[in-house]
Design an enzyme around this catalytic site. Structure first.
Site, PDB file in Angstrom:
ATOM      1  N   HIS A 171       0.799  -1.236   0.000  1.00 43.40           N
ATOM      2  CA  HIS A 171       0.000   0.000   0.000  1.00 43.40           C
ATOM      3  C   HIS A 171       0.830   1.284   0.000  1.00 43.40           C
ATOM      4  O   HIS A 171       0.511   2.250   0.695  1.00 43.40           O
ATOM      5  CB  HIS A 171      -0.961  -0.001   1.189  1.00 43.40           C
ATOM      6  CG  HIS A 171      -2.077  -1.006   1.081  1.00 43.40           C
ATOM      7  ND1 HIS A 171      -2.511  -1.499  -0.122  1.00 43.40           N
ATOM      8  CD2 HIS A 171      -2.847  -1.607   2.038  1.00 43.40           C
ATOM      9  CE1 HIS A 171      -3.496  -2.360   0.082  1.00 43.40           C
ATOM     10  NE2 HIS A 171      -3.710  -2.447   1.388  1.00 43.40           N
ATOM     11  N   GLU A 182     -11.789  -3.406  -2.879  1.00 46.03           N
ATOM     12  CA  GLU A 182     -10.797  -2.463  -3.375  1.00 46.03           C
ATOM     13  C   GLU A 182     -10.635  -2.603  -4.892  1.00 46.03           C
ATOM     14  O   GLU A 182     -10.047  -3.570  -5.373  1.00 46.03           O
ATOM     15  CB  GLU A 182      -9.464  -2.701  -2.677  1.00 46.03           C
ATOM     16  CG  GLU A 182      -9.546  -2.699  -1.159  1.00 46.03           C
ATOM     17  CD  GLU A 182      -8.367  -3.402  -0.531  1.00 46.03           C
ATOM     18  OE1 GLU A 182      -7.220  -3.006  -0.817  1.00 46.03           O
ATOM     19  OE2 GLU A 182      -8.593  -4.366   0.233  1.00 46.03           O
ATOM     20  N   HIS A 220      -9.829   2.255   0.499  1.00 47.93           N
ATOM     21  CA  HIS A 220      -9.778   1.078   1.371  1.00 47.93           C
ATOM     22  C   HIS A 220     -10.891   1.095   2.418  1.00 47.93           C
ATOM     23  O   HIS A 220     -10.662   0.765   3.584  1.00 47.93           O
ATOM     24  CB  HIS A 220      -8.410   1.018   2.049  1.00 47.93           C
ATOM     25  CG  HIS A 220      -7.966  -0.363   2.419  1.00 47.93           C
ATOM     26  ND1 HIS A 220      -8.606  -1.122   3.374  1.00 47.93           N
ATOM     27  CD2 HIS A 220      -6.943  -1.127   1.966  1.00 47.93           C
ATOM     28  CE1 HIS A 220      -7.993  -2.276   3.507  1.00 47.93           C
ATOM     29  NE2 HIS A 220      -6.973  -2.317   2.656  1.00 47.93           N
TER      30      HIS A 220
END
Length: 323
Positions: free
Chosen positions: A103, A288, A173
């Protein structure tokens, strides 16, 4: 509406924007581009929040790892070994946690304060990610525009340009809990995907995509979500110019329905089995929209490379209804 939400330890102020239209109320933070709350009615007309979040800034600072509601970048999902090569140059990223980069690194887009300006029915967040930030090449000018359309759907439109070749993969997210019960395993999920990417023990794609038929990953017909999922679905249709519906989440108790539409080729479904305090495992489902994990190291996957003169564009729409 724009209001002061808190102050970071270094003195940087954080603001919260409230968007309201057609029965939907959304609150967005300038810190991390976080979707703090989404309030929509159930089948009886009672409004309730359908995403996991914290009441104050301190909660997000104390519990960063779940990435609750955050804007993820430069690269959403995992890059194997924290390394990739582009045009003959190898780039090394933070390992968080080892052995992969996750991420966007240790201080990705989710931990940055974004510039915010109002737009019609929404807010536009923007920032400049410097060349070398978290190990990624190129100066990236990036924006995410959050708006509510006439139906009350939340649209997130991403754009980015670079001055040097780089990789980009952006997502939101949010964890959805349509019933407000802090458990989403009993929701019913449908995903328009005939294939998924099998992974190794480190959640890195292993081999080519596989057919979902005959596996526990077959959600082509709606069924209970359950638990034990952190998987990328290869969406039917691949990358598209316009957002098309790719998933539906339904809570039989409240009657709320969430539809997900996107231009992206992948959907990471995460059932939050490792979510910790103050929440509990399975408290929400993350859907996502993104490119596939480890794409910079997989030339057989849809490319995430962005070059000077090109414009990265992506859109995801979260629609809300009842039945």
């Amino acid at each position: 509406m724009n209001e002061h939400f808190g102050t970071l330890p270094d003195g940087t102020p954080v603001h919260r924007w409230t968007l309201e239209r057609s029965g939907t109320r959304v609150r967005v933070l300038s810190y991390g581009g976080i979707v703090q709350s989404v309030e929509v009615p159930d089948r009886d007309g009672r409004a309730g929040n359908v995403v996991l979040g914290f009441a104050g800034l301190d909660g997000y600072l104390a519990h960063p790892e779940p990435y609750l509601g955050a804007l993820i970048g430069r690269y959403a999902n995992r890059i194997a070994g924290g390394r990739f090569s582009l045009d003959g140059v190898t780039y090394t990223l933070a390992l968080n946690p080892p052995p992969n980069s996750l991420h966007g690194g240790e201080r990705g887009f989710d931990k940055r304060v974004w510039d915010a300006v109002p737009v019609e029915h929404g807010v536009r967040l923007s920032r400049v990610s410097a060349d070398g930030e978290e190990g990624f090449p190129g100066r990236l000018e990036v924006s995410a525009t959050y708006t509510l359309d006439a139906s009350g759907a939340l649209r997130i439109a991403y754009e980015a340009v670079t001055d040097a070749p780089t990789v980009v993969n952006l997502t939101n997210h949010s964890y959805f809990d349509l019933g407000g019960s802090r458990y989403a395993g009993d929701h019913e999920l449908r995903v328009a995907a005939s294939r998924f990417t099998p992974v190794d023990e480190h959640l890195i794609p292993a081999g080519p995509p596989r057919e979902v038929a005959g596996t526990r990953f077959d959600f082509r017909r709606a069924r209970e979500v359950g638990s034990g999922y952190d998987v990328n679905f290869v969406l039917d249709g691949g990358v598209t110019e316009a957002a098309r519906e790719v998933a539906e989440l339904y809570d039989p108790v409240s009657g709320r329905v969430l539809t997900v539409s996107t231009t992206e080729p992948g959907l990471q479904v995460y059932t939050a089995d490792h979510l910790g305090e103050p929440f509990s495992p399975g408290a929400g489902v993350a859907l996502e929209t993104q490119h596939f994990p480890d794409s910079p190291n997989r030339p057989d996957f849809p490319t995430t490379v962005l070059r000077p003169g090109e414009v990265f564009r992506s859109e995801t729409v979260y629609g809300f209804g009842v039945r």
